[in-house]
Design a protein around this motif. Structure first.
Motif, PDB file in Angstrom:
ATOM      1  N   ALA A  77      46.603  83.340  24.059  1.00  0.00           N
ATOM      2  CA  ALA A  77      46.419  83.450  22.612  1.00  0.00           C
ATOM      3  C   ALA A  77      45.949  82.070  22.139  1.00  0.00           C
ATOM      4  O   ALA A  77      45.971  81.100  22.898  1.00  0.00           O
ATOM      5  N   ALA A  78      45.510  82.012  20.891  1.00  0.00           N
ATOM      6  CA  ALA A  78      45.062  80.736  20.320  1.00  0.00           C
ATOM      7  C   ALA A  78      45.605  80.602  18.907  1.00  0.00           C
ATOM      8  O   ALA A  78      45.810  81.604  18.207  1.00  0.00           O
ATOM      9  N   ALA A  79      45.833  79.370  18.495  1.00  0.00           N
ATOM     10  CA  ALA A  79      46.272  79.070  17.137  1.00  0.00           C
ATOM     11  C   ALA A  79      45.362  77.970  16.588  1.00  0.00           C
ATOM     12  O   ALA A  79      45.110  76.974  17.262  1.00  0.00           O
ATOM     13  N   LEU A  80      44.867  78.168  15.364  1.00  0.00           N
ATOM     14  CA  LEU A  80      43.975  77.214  14.713  1.00  0.00           C
ATOM     15  C   LEU A  80      44.619  76.710  13.432  1.00  0.00           C
ATOM     16  O   LEU A  80      44.963  77.504  12.549  1.00  0.00           O
ATOM     17  N   VAL A  81      44.777  75.384  13.363  1.00  0.00           N
ATOM     18  CA  VAL A  81      45.386  74.747  12.191  1.00  0.00           C
ATOM     19  C   VAL A  81      44.556  73.537  11.790  1.00  0.00           C
ATOM     20  O   VAL A  81      43.776  73.011  12.582  1.00  0.00           O
ATOM     21  N   ASN A  82      44.730  73.084  10.568  1.00  0.00           N
ATOM     22  CA  ASN A  82      44.060  71.871  10.108  1.00  0.00           C
ATOM     23  C   ASN A  82      44.604  70.664  10.865  1.00  0.00           C
ATOM     24  O   ASN A  82      45.767  70.660  11.294  1.00  0.00           O
ATOM     25  N   ALA A 116      37.436  88.209  23.769  1.00  0.00           N
ATOM     26  CA  ALA A 116      37.672  89.155  22.668  1.00  0.00           C
ATOM     27  C   ALA A 116      39.094  89.706  22.622  1.00  0.00           C
ATOM     28  O   ALA A 116      39.593  90.033  21.545  1.00  0.00           O
ATOM     29  N   GLU A 117      39.748  89.799  23.760  1.00  0.00           N
ATOM     30  CA  GLU A 117      41.094  90.389  23.780  1.00  0.00           C
ATOM     31  C   GLU A 117      42.191  89.414  23.357  1.00  0.00           C
ATOM     32  O   GLU A 117      43.341  89.818  23.161  1.00  0.00           O
ATOM     33  N   LYS A 176      30.858  68.583  17.584  1.00  0.00           N
ATOM     34  CA  LYS A 176      31.732  69.425  16.748  1.00  0.00           C
ATOM     35  C   LYS A 176      30.854  70.459  16.053  1.00  0.00           C
ATOM     36  O   LYS A 176      29.757  70.153  15.587  1.00  0.00           O
ATOM     37  N   LEU A 177      31.353  71.668  15.974  1.00  0.00           N
ATOM     38  CA  LEU A 177      30.719  72.724  15.191  1.00  0.00           C
ATOM     39  C   LEU A 177      31.252  72.593  13.770  1.00  0.00           C
ATOM     40  O   LEU A 177      32.462  72.436  13.571  1.00  0.00           O
ATOM     41  N   VAL A 178      30.363  72.632  12.785  1.00  0.00           N
ATOM     42  CA  VAL A 178      30.765  72.459  11.395  1.00  0.00           C
ATOM     43  C   VAL A 178      30.510  73.780  10.669  1.00  0.00           C
ATOM     44  O   VAL A 178      29.383  74.284  10.657  1.00  0.00           O
ATOM     45  N   VAL A 179      31.575  74.337  10.102  1.00  0.00           N
ATOM     46  CA  VAL A 179      31.503  75.651   9.457  1.00  0.00           C
ATOM     47  C   VAL A 179      32.251  75.621   8.133  1.00  0.00           C
ATOM     48  O   VAL A 179      33.045  74.732   7.873  1.00  0.00           O
ATOM     49  N   ASN A 180      31.996  76.634   7.325  1.00  0.00           N
ATOM     50  CA  ASN A 180      32.838  76.911   6.176  1.00  0.00           C
ATOM     51  C   ASN A 180      34.020  77.703   6.720  1.00  0.00           C
ATOM     52  O   ASN A 180      33.840  78.777   7.301  1.00  0.00           O
ATOM     53  N   GLY A 181      35.216  77.175   6.575  1.00  0.00           N
ATOM     54  CA  GLY A 181      36.405  77.812   7.135  1.00  0.00           C
ATOM     55  C   GLY A 181      36.627  79.240   6.678  1.00  0.00           C
ATOM     56  O   GLY A 181      37.309  80.013   7.352  1.00  0.00           O
ATOM     57  N   ALA A 182      36.020  79.628   5.553  1.00  0.00           N
ATOM     58  CA  ALA A 182      36.179  80.997   5.054  1.00  0.00           C
ATOM     59  C   ALA A 182      35.663  82.031   6.047  1.00  0.00           C
ATOM     60  O   ALA A 182      36.091  83.193   6.003  1.00  0.00           O
ATOM     61  N   LEU A 183      34.785  81.639   6.964  1.00  0.00           N
ATOM     62  CA  LEU A 183      34.239  82.620   7.904  1.00  0.00           C
ATOM     63  C   LEU A 183      35.306  83.215   8.816  1.00  0.00           C
ATOM     64  O   LEU A 183      35.146  84.318   9.342  1.00  0.00           O
ATOM     65  N   PHE A 184      36.431  82.521   8.993  1.00  0.00           N
ATOM     66  CA  PHE A 184      37.487  83.048   9.866  1.00  0.00           C
ATOM     67  C   PHE A 184      38.133  84.313   9.313  1.00  0.00           C
ATOM     68  O   PHE A 184      38.747  85.069  10.066  1.00  0.00           O
ATOM     69  N   ALA A 185      37.964  84.581   8.035  1.00  0.00           N
ATOM     70  CA  ALA A 185      38.494  85.814   7.451  1.00  0.00           C
ATOM     71  C   ALA A 185      37.762  87.043   7.988  1.00  0.00           C
ATOM     72  O   ALA A 185      38.277  88.160   7.892  1.00  0.00           O
ATOM     73  N   TYR A 186      36.576  86.849   8.564  1.00  0.00           N
ATOM     74  CA  TYR A 186      35.743  87.973   8.991  1.00  0.00           C
ATOM     75  C   TYR A 186      35.639  88.141  10.500  1.00  0.00           C
ATOM     76  O   TYR A 186      35.062  89.119  10.969  1.00  0.00           O
ATOM     77  N   LEU A 187      36.165  87.201  11.254  1.00  0.00           N
ATOM     78  CA  LEU A 187      36.004  87.257  12.702  1.00  0.00           C
ATOM     79  C   LEU A 187      36.963  88.253  13.342  1.00  0.00           C
ATOM     80  O   LEU A 187      38.138  88.316  12.979  1.00  0.00           O
ATOM     81  N   PRO A 188      36.473  89.027  14.307  1.00  0.00           N
ATOM     82  CA  PRO A 188      37.343  89.977  15.004  1.00  0.00           C
ATOM     83  C   PRO A 188      38.457  89.257  15.760  1.00  0.00           C
ATOM     84  O   PRO A 188      38.248  88.172  16.298  1.00  0.00           O
ATOM     85  N   GLY A 189      39.633  89.859  15.775  1.00  0.00           N
ATOM     86  CA  GLY A 189      40.763  89.310  16.515  1.00  0.00           C
ATOM     87  C   GLY A 189      41.548  88.244  15.790  1.00  0.00           C
ATOM     88  O   GLY A 189      42.565  87.778  16.291  1.00  0.00           O
ATOM     89  N   VAL A 190      41.086  87.851  14.599  1.00  0.00           N
ATOM     90  CA  VAL A 190      41.765  86.790  13.845  1.00  0.00           C
ATOM     91  C   VAL A 190      42.857  87.383  12.966  1.00  0.00           C
ATOM     92  O   VAL A 190      42.664  88.406  12.313  1.00  0.00           O
ATOM     93  N   ARG A 191      43.998  86.705  12.970  1.00  0.00           N
ATOM     94  CA  ARG A 191      45.088  87.025  12.038  1.00  0.00           C
ATOM     95  C   ARG A 191      45.356  85.763  11.229  1.00  0.00           C
ATOM     96  O   ARG A 191      45.657  84.707  11.795  1.00  0.00           O
TER      97      ARG A 191
END
Length: 192
Positions: free
Chosen positions: A90-95, A141-142, A167-182
């Motif tokens: 599993a993975a966890a993403l935090v600031n 994906a799993e 480093k990949l630079v993104v708008n963090g809001a995109l994580f709301a749409y990614l599959p498998g993200v909680r």
């Protein structure tokens, strides 16, 4: 433009399309997510180059005039349903100004009896990414990917690119749409 420049410090951003600054799984995932309309390509701001040693958030941010909260740190973990069960990833993403609450929220959310850092060799083999450059984008994906809600509120977020020298630079809001993200409130706990 001045606000964006302030948000990117002294870093120049490069186009991510076909970039050698991304690990292949990250590039493949971004290409698929944008082509399938899962994320808006405008939410991918670019890729920055950095020195290998700067893969460490605590070195990278101060050196380039960025707040630690602008970095996203991903932790790859092994979870066990029972003490003797084989591990699952599993993975966890935090600031970057926080630490993932592995033995609290991660354990509770995934309903497991044990959470531990995945061995580096296992994590790199399973992801096709480099240690110190892991990205939350492009993971198998799993795997469940838990994301602190503050990530979604970070408009210029520096995350791993799958390799150490960028480093990949993104708008963090995109994580709301990614599959498998909680998305989890309070996943990142203040550094102590």
């Amino acid at each position: 433009m001045a606000d964006f420049k302030a948000a990117t410090g002294d870093l120049e951003l490069h186009d991510w399309h076909g970039s050698k600054l991304l690990a292949q799984p990250v590039l493949d995932a971004l290409t698929r997510f944008t082509s399938e309309g899962i994320i808006d390509p405008a939410q991918i701001l670019g890729v920055s180059e950095n020195l290998d040693e700067e893969s460490d958030t605590d070195i990278f941010c101060p050196r380039h005039g960025l707040d630690l909260a602008q970095a996203g740190n991903v932790v790859i973990v092994h979870t066990h349903k029972t003490r003797k069960a084989p591990p699952q990833f599993a993975a966890a993403l935090v600031n970057g100004d926080t630490r993932a609450d592995l033995n609290g929220l991660v354990k509770h959310t995934l309903q497991v009896s044990k959470v531990s850092f995945a061995p580096v060799a296992d994590a790199t083999a399973a992801t096709g990414m480099e240690s110190g450059g892991m990205s939350p984008i492009g993971l198998p994906a799993e795997w469940p990917v838990l994301v602190d809600v503050r990530i979604l509120e970070t408009p210029t977020l520096f995350i791993g690119s799958g390799i150490r020298p960028s480093k990949l630079v993104v708008n963090g809001a995109l994580f709301a749409y990614l599959p498998g993200v909680r998305v989890i409130e309070g996943l990142g706990k203040p550094r102590g």
